[in-house]
Design a protein around this motif. Structure first.
Motif, PDB file in Angstrom:
ATOM      1  N   MET A   1     -21.176 -72.198  -1.992  1.00 31.76           N
ATOM      2  CA  MET A   1     -22.459 -71.519  -2.134  1.00 31.76           C
ATOM      3  C   MET A   1     -23.526 -72.248  -1.334  1.00 31.76           C
ATOM      4  O   MET A   1     -23.429 -73.438  -1.088  1.00 31.76           O
ATOM      5  N   THR A   2     -24.567 -71.543  -0.923  1.00 29.40           N
ATOM      6  CA  THR A   2     -25.647 -72.143  -0.160  1.00 29.40           C
ATOM      7  C   THR A   2     -26.556 -72.920  -1.090  1.00 29.40           C
ATOM      8  O   THR A   2     -26.466 -72.829  -2.319  1.00 29.40           O
ATOM      9  N   ALA A   3     -27.520 -73.664  -0.487  1.00 30.74           N
ATOM     10  CA  ALA A   3     -28.447 -74.439  -1.297  1.00 30.74           C
ATOM     11  C   ALA A   3     -29.265 -73.548  -2.215  1.00 30.74           C
ATOM     12  O   ALA A   3     -29.681 -73.935  -3.289  1.00 30.74           O
ATOM     13  N   GLY A   4     -29.515 -72.343  -1.804  1.00 31.37           N
ATOM     14  CA  GLY A   4     -30.294 -71.418  -2.620  1.00 31.37           C
ATOM     15  C   GLY A   4     -29.484 -70.725  -3.674  1.00 31.37           C
ATOM     16  O   GLY A   4     -29.987 -69.879  -4.396  1.00 31.37           O
ATOM     17  N   GLY A   5     -28.165 -71.041  -3.750  1.00 33.11           N
ATOM     18  CA  GLY A   5     -27.341 -70.445  -4.786  1.00 33.11           C
ATOM     19  C   GLY A   5     -26.764 -69.104  -4.414  1.00 33.11           C
ATOM     20  O   GLY A   5     -26.122 -68.449  -5.216  1.00 33.11           O
ATOM     21  N   ARG A   6     -26.941 -68.669  -3.181  1.00 35.18           N
ATOM     22  CA  ARG A   6     -26.430 -67.363  -2.784  1.00 35.18           C
ATOM     23  C   ARG A   6     -25.094 -67.515  -2.066  1.00 35.18           C
ATOM     24  O   ARG A   6     -24.845 -68.520  -1.401  1.00 35.18           O
ATOM     25  N   GLU A   7     -24.261 -66.545  -2.183  1.00 38.80           N
ATOM     26  CA  GLU A   7     -22.983 -66.542  -1.512  1.00 38.80           C
ATOM     27  C   GLU A   7     -23.095 -65.661  -0.277  1.00 38.80           C
ATOM     28  O   GLU A   7     -23.244 -64.445  -0.393  1.00 38.80           O
ATOM     29  N   PRO A   8     -23.017 -66.264   0.941  1.00 36.39           N
ATOM     30  CA  PRO A   8     -23.235 -65.504   2.175  1.00 36.39           C
ATOM     31  C   PRO A   8     -22.346 -64.285   2.299  1.00 36.39           C
ATOM     32  O   PRO A   8     -22.766 -63.232   2.756  1.00 36.39           O
ATOM     33  N   GLY A   9     -21.088 -64.393   1.875  1.00 36.64           N
ATOM     34  CA  GLY A   9     -20.176 -63.266   2.003  1.00 36.64           C
ATOM     35  C   GLY A   9     -20.635 -62.050   1.228  1.00 36.64           C
ATOM     36  O   GLY A   9     -20.560 -60.922   1.701  1.00 36.64           O
ATOM     37  N   ARG A  10     -21.113 -62.303   0.019  1.00 38.83           N
ATOM     38  CA  ARG A  10     -21.577 -61.188  -0.816  1.00 38.83           C
ATOM     39  C   ARG A  10     -22.859 -60.580  -0.255  1.00 38.83           C
ATOM     40  O   ARG A  10     -23.050 -59.371  -0.286  1.00 38.83           O
ATOM     41  N   VAL A  11     -23.768 -61.421   0.244  1.00 38.26           N
ATOM     42  CA  VAL A  11     -24.995 -60.909   0.833  1.00 38.26           C
ATOM     43  C   VAL A  11     -24.665 -60.041   2.050  1.00 38.26           C
ATOM     44  O   VAL A  11     -25.227 -58.963   2.241  1.00 38.26           O
ATOM     45  N   GLN A  12     -23.733 -60.491   2.893  1.00 34.28           N
ATOM     46  CA  GLN A  12     -23.341 -59.711   4.062  1.00 34.28           C
ATOM     47  C   GLN A  12     -22.713 -58.390   3.650  1.00 34.28           C
ATOM     48  O   GLN A  12     -22.910 -57.359   4.302  1.00 34.28           O
ATOM     49  N   SER A  13     -21.945 -58.397   2.568  1.00 32.12           N
ATOM     50  CA  SER A  13     -21.327 -57.156   2.100  1.00 32.12           C
ATOM     51  C   SER A  13     -22.383 -56.145   1.677  1.00 32.12           C
ATOM     52  O   SER A  13     -22.251 -54.944   1.942  1.00 32.12           O
ATOM     53  N   VAL A  14     -23.431 -56.635   1.019  1.00 29.53           N
ATOM     54  CA  VAL A  14     -24.519 -55.737   0.625  1.00 29.53           C
ATOM     55  C   VAL A  14     -25.178 -55.131   1.860  1.00 29.53           C
ATOM     56  O   VAL A  14     -25.437 -53.924   1.919  1.00 29.53           O
ATOM     57  N   CYS A  15     -25.429 -55.960   2.867  1.00 30.40           N
ATOM     58  CA  CYS A  15     -26.048 -55.461   4.101  1.00 30.40           C
ATOM     59  C   CYS A  15     -25.165 -54.430   4.781  1.00 30.40           C
ATOM     60  O   CYS A  15     -25.639 -53.408   5.289  1.00 30.40           O
ATOM     61  N   LYS A  16     -23.867 -54.689   4.800  1.00 27.65           N
ATOM     62  CA  LYS A  16     -22.938 -53.745   5.427  1.00 27.65           C
ATOM     63  C   LYS A  16     -22.872 -52.432   4.651  1.00 27.65           C
ATOM     64  O   LYS A  16     -22.795 -51.347   5.241  1.00 27.65           O
ATOM     65  N   ALA A  17     -22.912 -52.543   3.313  1.00 24.93           N
ATOM     66  CA  ALA A  17     -22.908 -51.327   2.494  1.00 24.93           C
ATOM     67  C   ALA A  17     -24.156 -50.497   2.765  1.00 24.93           C
ATOM     68  O   ALA A  17     -24.098 -49.257   2.861  1.00 24.93           O
ATOM     69  N   LEU A  51     -16.577 -48.581   0.915  1.00 26.12           N
ATOM     70  CA  LEU A  51     -16.675 -47.222   0.381  1.00 26.12           C
ATOM     71  C   LEU A  51     -16.050 -47.113  -1.000  1.00 26.12           C
ATOM     72  O   LEU A  51     -16.538 -46.380  -1.867  1.00 26.12           O
ATOM     73  N   SER A  52     -14.978 -47.851  -1.223  1.00 31.11           N
ATOM     74  CA  SER A  52     -14.337 -47.832  -2.540  1.00 31.11           C
ATOM     75  C   SER A  52     -15.289 -48.344  -3.610  1.00 31.11           C
ATOM     76  O   SER A  52     -15.392 -47.781  -4.708  1.00 31.11           O
ATOM     77  N   ALA A  53     -16.021 -49.416  -3.271  1.00 34.46           N
ATOM     78  CA  ALA A  53     -16.988 -49.954  -4.219  1.00 34.46           C
ATOM     79  C   ALA A  53     -18.147 -48.985  -4.441  1.00 34.46           C
ATOM     80  O   ALA A  53     -18.609 -48.796  -5.574  1.00 34.46           O
ATOM     81  N   ALA A  56     -17.134 -46.102  -6.647  1.00 32.02           N
ATOM     82  CA  ALA A  56     -17.034 -46.471  -8.059  1.00 32.02           C
ATOM     83  C   ALA A  56     -18.390 -46.388  -8.746  1.00 32.02           C
ATOM     84  O   ALA A  56     -18.456 -46.097  -9.950  1.00 32.02           O
ATOM     85  N   GLY A  57     -19.445 -46.601  -7.992  1.00 33.86           N
ATOM     86  CA  GLY A  57     -20.789 -46.502  -8.554  1.00 33.86           C
ATOM     87  C   GLY A  57     -21.430 -45.151  -8.338  1.00 33.86           C
ATOM     88  O   GLY A  57     -22.624 -44.981  -8.621  1.00 33.86           O
ATOM     89  N   ALA A  58     -20.670 -44.173  -7.842  1.00 33.50           N
ATOM     90  CA  ALA A  58     -21.164 -42.809  -7.575  1.00 33.50           C
ATOM     91  C   ALA A  58     -22.280 -42.782  -6.549  1.00 33.50           C
ATOM     92  O   ALA A  58     -23.034 -41.818  -6.463  1.00 33.50           O
ATOM     93  N   VAL A  59     -22.390 -43.859  -5.757  1.00 28.48           N
ATOM     94  CA  VAL A  59     -23.385 -43.889  -4.692  1.00 28.48           C
ATOM     95  C   VAL A  59     -22.888 -43.108  -3.482  1.00 28.48           C
ATOM     96  O   VAL A  59     -23.664 -42.566  -2.703  1.00 28.48           O
ATOM     97  N   VAL A  60     -21.558 -43.066  -3.318  1.00 25.42           N
ATOM     98  CA  VAL A  60     -20.907 -42.282  -2.270  1.00 25.42           C
ATOM     99  C   VAL A  60     -19.842 -41.408  -2.915  1.00 25.42           C
ATOM    100  O   VAL A  60     -19.193 -41.829  -3.885  1.00 25.42           O
ATOM    101  N   GLU A  61     -19.680 -40.203  -2.400  1.00 24.54           N
ATOM    102  CA  GLU A  61     -18.648 -39.295  -2.891  1.00 24.54           C
ATOM    103  C   GLU A  61     -17.690 -38.950  -1.753  1.00 24.54           C
ATOM    104  O   GLU A  61     -18.090 -38.935  -0.588  1.00 24.54           O
TER     105      GLU A  61
END
Length: 268
Positions: A1-17, A51-53, A56-61
């Motif tokens: 994890m980064t010094a700020g407590g964030r996980e870069p991989g997860r942040v990048q996934s959000v941006c890609k989504a 897209l699978s994620a 699952a949240g009904a954000v995409v059909e």
């Protein structure tokens, strides 16, 4: 994890989504996995996982018939929740509707968004000839009464930063084509408390905008009347201006504004 407590991989996934949602929104039609992969510049495997994620949240059909993807109903629900939180729209509905009925013209309310004027809502008169300002449409800053008004009330540094990114396209021969020409008009707008647009965006159309102040005294919104007025000093446009300024005051009052020191456009 980064010094700020964030996980870069997860942040990048959000941006890609978010990039995928932007692709779907911009396409205006359902897209296949391959089309999304090409548009987003991502591998198919990555797109499929995201897209699978989102599904699952009904954000995409996904269509059962052809497997194509589209924006989901959950986004509509989120949008409705956002709209309910925008008390300005509730406060503006009545005053805007009354101005539309009395003038026979379209009335809208807008705000600045990423260097554009974003129309938040509109009220249309029941007449055969009217100009429609669609909710969600974007307008240029430099040649609309809404844009000029909101620019006039901005702090000088913020205003000039926006103007540096403006392309100053000449929509008509009356459009401002430089920051200097536009800024020369702004003191007059502040002095009279409203902005006029005289065929600068479309030949034959004229509009007037008045500021809506929030509880802090910031001119956060512009209400506008637009129509095929004969000239800027036509009696019908002068009457529309009186009604609009009054309506803007009513909306400001409903938002908690009671008059304040933050006339920020005067910070030169």
């Amino acid at each position: 994890m980064t010094a700020g407590g964030r996980e870069p991989g997860r942040v990048q996934s959000v941006c890609k989504a978010l990039d995928l949602l932007e692709c779907l929104a911009g396409a205006g039609t359902p897209l296949s996995l391959g089309e999304l992969s090409r548009r987003a510049g991502m591998p198919k495997a990555t797109v499929h996982g995201l897209l699978s994620a989102l599904r699952a949240g009904a954000v995409v059909e996904q269509s059962e018939e052809d497997g194509r993807y589209r924006l989901g109903i959950r986004l509509f629900e989120y949008g409705c929740a956002v709209s309910r939180g925008w008390n300005v729209l509730e406060a503006a509905a009545g005053p805007m509707g009354r101005v539309a009925e009395e003038t026979g013209e379209t009335v809208s309310i807008a705000a600045l968004d990423h260097g554009d004027v974003l129309v938040l809502d509109s009220a249309d008169a029941h007449s055969n000839f009217r100009v429609v300002s669609e909710k969600g449409s974007r307008l240029p800053l430099h040649c609309t009464s809404q844009g000029k008004l909101l620019l006039a009330y901005l702090p000088a540094a913020e205003r000039r930063a926006l103007l540096r990114g403006c392309d100053f396209a000449a929509y008509t021969p009356h459009s401002h084509t430089s920051a200097q020409a536009l800024e020369a008009e702004l003191p007059e707008i502040l002095a009279r408390g409203y902005a006029l647009e005289n065929g600068e965006l479309r030949i034959g159309l004229r509009s007037v905008s008045a500021p809506v102040f929030d509880v802090t005294g910031r001119a956060a919104y512009a209400v506008c009347v637009v129509g095929m007025f004969r000239r800027v000093n036509a009696p019908e446009l002068e009457r529309a201006t009186e009604l609009l300024v009054e309506a803007a005051g009513q909306i400001s009052f409903a938002l908690g504004y009671r008059g304040g020191p933050m006339e920020r456009g005067k910070e030169q």
